[in-house]
Design an enzyme around this catalytic site. Structure first.
Site, PDB file in Angstrom:
ATOM      1  N   GLU A 167       0.452 -10.269 -12.461  1.00 12.70           N
ATOM      2  CA  GLU A 167       0.573  -8.886 -12.946  1.00 12.70           C
ATOM      3  C   GLU A 167       1.853  -8.603 -13.728  1.00 12.70           C
ATOM      4  O   GLU A 167       2.751  -7.907 -13.254  1.00 12.70           O
ATOM      5  CB  GLU A 167       0.513  -7.910 -11.755  1.00 12.70           C
ATOM      6  CG  GLU A 167      -0.789  -7.929 -11.008  1.00 12.70           C
ATOM      7  CD  GLU A 167      -0.896  -6.780 -10.010  1.00 12.70           C
ATOM      8  OE1 GLU A 167       0.054  -5.981  -9.902  1.00 12.70           O
ATOM      9  OE2 GLU A 167      -1.930  -6.685  -9.347  1.00 12.70           O
ATOM     10  N   GLU A 349      -7.268 -10.508  -6.797  1.00 10.95           N
ATOM     11  CA  GLU A 349      -6.896  -9.509  -5.785  1.00 10.95           C
ATOM     12  C   GLU A 349      -7.862  -8.341  -5.844  1.00 10.95           C
ATOM     13  O   GLU A 349      -8.242  -7.888  -6.919  1.00 10.95           O
ATOM     14  CB  GLU A 349      -5.479  -8.954  -6.003  1.00 10.95           C
ATOM     15  CG  GLU A 349      -4.366  -9.881  -5.619  1.00 10.95           C
ATOM     16  CD  GLU A 349      -2.973  -9.270  -5.810  1.00 10.95           C
ATOM     17  OE1 GLU A 349      -2.811  -8.040  -5.662  1.00 10.95           O
ATOM     18  OE2 GLU A 349      -2.061 -10.038  -6.143  1.00 10.95           O
TER      19      GLU A 349
HETATM   20  C1  BG6 Z   1      -0.807  -5.850  -6.347  1.00  8.14           C
HETATM   21  C2  BG6 Z   1       0.218  -6.950  -6.100  1.00  8.14           C
HETATM   22  O1  BG6 Z   1      -0.381  -5.106  -7.447  1.00  8.14           O
HETATM   23  O2  BG6 Z   1      -0.996  -4.905  -5.370  1.00  8.14           O
HETATM   24  C3  BG6 Z   1       0.441  -7.250  -4.644  1.00  8.14           C
HETATM   25  O3  BG6 Z   1      -0.072  -8.122  -6.805  1.00  8.14           O
HETATM   26  C4  BG6 Z   1       0.559  -5.951  -3.871  1.00  8.14           C
HETATM   27  O4  BG6 Z   1       1.582  -8.056  -4.497  1.00  8.14           O
HETATM   28  C5  BG6 Z   1      -0.748  -5.167  -4.012  1.00  8.14           C
HETATM   29  O5  BG6 Z   1       0.906  -6.151  -2.561  1.00  8.14           O
HETATM   30  C6  BG6 Z   1      -0.758  -3.856  -3.252  1.00  8.14           C
HETATM   31  O6  BG6 Z   1       0.092  -2.926  -3.842  1.00  8.14           O
HETATM   32  P1  BG6 Z   1       1.174  -2.059  -3.028  1.00  8.14           P
HETATM   33  O7  BG6 Z   1       1.796  -1.167  -4.051  1.00  8.14           O
HETATM   34  O8  BG6 Z   1       0.409  -1.321  -2.008  1.00  8.14           O
HETATM   35  O9  BG6 Z   1       2.142  -3.009  -2.438  1.00  8.14           O
END
Ligand code: BG6
Length: 443
Positions: A167, A349
């Site tokens: 990302e 993800e």
């Molecule tokens: C993604 C990332 O953007 O979202 C992860 O690649 C992250 O590392 C996940 O943990 C969840 O987002 P947040 O803001 O809840 O930590």
């Protein structure tokens, strides 16, 4: 089991994590500092004032992570390696302790029939590079390529799947533009454009290193474009979505994936001679992180209009950006396929956040996570039926972990992590996901 949603044979089912979010530091750990170590010390940078110093202590308990993966029956695991763990000092030798840790992890994964997918950069830049300007400094792109070459050299005998960045848009955008992720800067204009350009360059140089060193290995990148979802599924609104896709993400995705800058953006970063020829090398797969989407309709000056979410539109608990938009898992892969001709896509993800303040029992009773993932998977299934180029799905995350600026106030794991014993406890969603994997179908 009867299901209308069976996935193709050999579909990859996994879960994902990132080094700073789970590893923690071992006693007397020789690892170097990352920009997140520094950032977490800033007042009010992290919601609960915490850091990844402990996280899930995977550095001590990686066997528990393997147990968790075995419990759900995952056939793949996406994790990241930490640059400052492997290279604690600038220009220094690789850390034997760092190599040993990842080596054991890789061996144990393979011994359990779990394919490792390694992310080389999940936001934890060594502080020694930030001290020289970090991603503002063009030299960081070359340092990254060198780092990639060394890591691939270390593990390519056992690892086939490599992802350069996680990302760029969120990691660097929130870190160098919005000031809410490490290193906490608020850049604009050319300075900011250079940050993204250097990352695109770094990716390109690293892919070249990977393919030179290990031509049969698979090199890819994990991207998180905002996903437009047509309000109505007709050509007019779908076309409006294409315009939105380009307007929202083209400035950082186009240089990465097609080696161009959009017309209204070209010229903004400092582009040196030869850069454009280097950008966007062929990759073997594209990783997409998709949690949400934005409804779009035709209209307006640019030919598209984003429809505002009403205040009470369902989102994950207290996480405003995580609006629940399951069709995003159809439209995301579709637009990436159409625009960039991606032959092979992994959903690297997708996942759901619950309130970190809930007790263990409630946290583990996560019907809402099952509801969320199930509906997203249904739309992914449609994308597979229509495009056939989606090879796997990684749930974020395997474990409740350190959620960046949210600290431990949000939990996204299939497993609850006890903050004292670091025991991993399967949630209801882990049992449900395990059934999905076992049947290779939505159940
Ligand atoms: C993604 C990332 O953007 O979202 C992860 O690649 C992250 O590392 C996940 O943990 C969840 O987002 P947040 O803001 O809840 O930590």
């Amino acid at each position: 089991m009867n299901s209308n949603y069976t996935f193709p044979e050999g579909f990859i089912w996994g879960a994902a994590t990132a080094a700073y979010q789970i590893e923690g530091k071992a006693a007397g750990d020789p690892m170097g500092l990352s920009i997140w170590d520094t950032f977490c010390k800033r007042e009010s940078a992290i919601k609960d004032g915490s850091s990844g110093d402990d996280a899930c202590r995977s550095i001590d308990f990686h066997e528990r992570d393997i147990d968790a993966l075995n419990y759900i029956g995952a056939n793949a695991y996406r994790f990241s390696v930490s640059w400052p763990r492997l290279f604690p000092k600038e220009g220094g030798e690789v850390s034997p302790a760092g190599v040993d840790y990842y080596s054991r992890l890789i061996d144990d994964l393979l011994g359990n029939g779990i394919t490792p997918f390694i992310t080389l950069y999940h936001w934890d830049l060594p502080q020694y590079l930030e001290d020289k300007g970090g991603w503002q400094n063009r030299e960081t792109a070359f340092a990254f390529a060198d780092y990639a070459k060394k890591v691939v050299g270390l593990f390519q005998d056992r690892v086939e799947h490599w992802m350069t960045f996680n990302e760029i848009s969120t990691g660097l955008g929130k870190g160098y533009r919005d000031g809410i992720f490490a290193p906490g800067l608020r850049l604009q204009g050319r300075e900011l454009a250079n940050v993204f350009h250097h990352a695109a360059l770094a990716h390109a140089l690293a892919v070249r290193e990977i393919k030179t060193l290990a031509p049969t290995n698979q090199a890819g990148i994990v991207c998180d474009p905002l996903t437009p979802v047509p309000l109505l599924e007709d050509e007019e609104h779908i076309e409006a979505c294409r315009k939105a896709y380009s307007a929202w993400s083209g400035y950082w995705l186009d240089p990465l994936l097609q080696g161009t800058y959009p017309e209204d953006y070209a010229g903004l970063p400092d582009i040196k001679e030869g850069d454009m020829d280097l950008l966007a090398p062929e990759i073997d797969f594209l990783g997409l992180n998709i949690y949400s989407g934005i409804y779009v309709r035709a209209g307006g000056e640019q030919g598209f209009e984003a429809i505002e979410f009403p205040r009470d539109y369902p989102s994950a608990h207290d996480l405003d950006w995580m609006k629940i938009v399951p069709p995003a898992l159809y439209w995301g892969p579709r637009f990436a396929t159409e625009r960039y001709g991606a032959d092979s896509i992994f959903i690297t993800e997708n996942g759901y956040s619950t309130d970190g303040a809930l007790g263990k029992a409630e946290t583990c009773n996560d019907l809402d996570r099952i509801h969320y993932i199930k509906h997203y998977l249904m739309h992914l299934h449609r994308a597979i039926r229509e495009y056939g180029n989606i090879e796997g799905y990684f749930c974020w995350s395997l474990l409740d972990n350190f959620e960046w600026s949210e600290g431990y106030t949000k939990r996204l794991g299939l497993f609850h992590t006890d903050d004292k014993t670091f025991e991993r406890v399967p949630k209801l969603s882990a049992d449900w996901y395990r059934a999905v994997i076992r049947h290779n179908a939505i159940v």
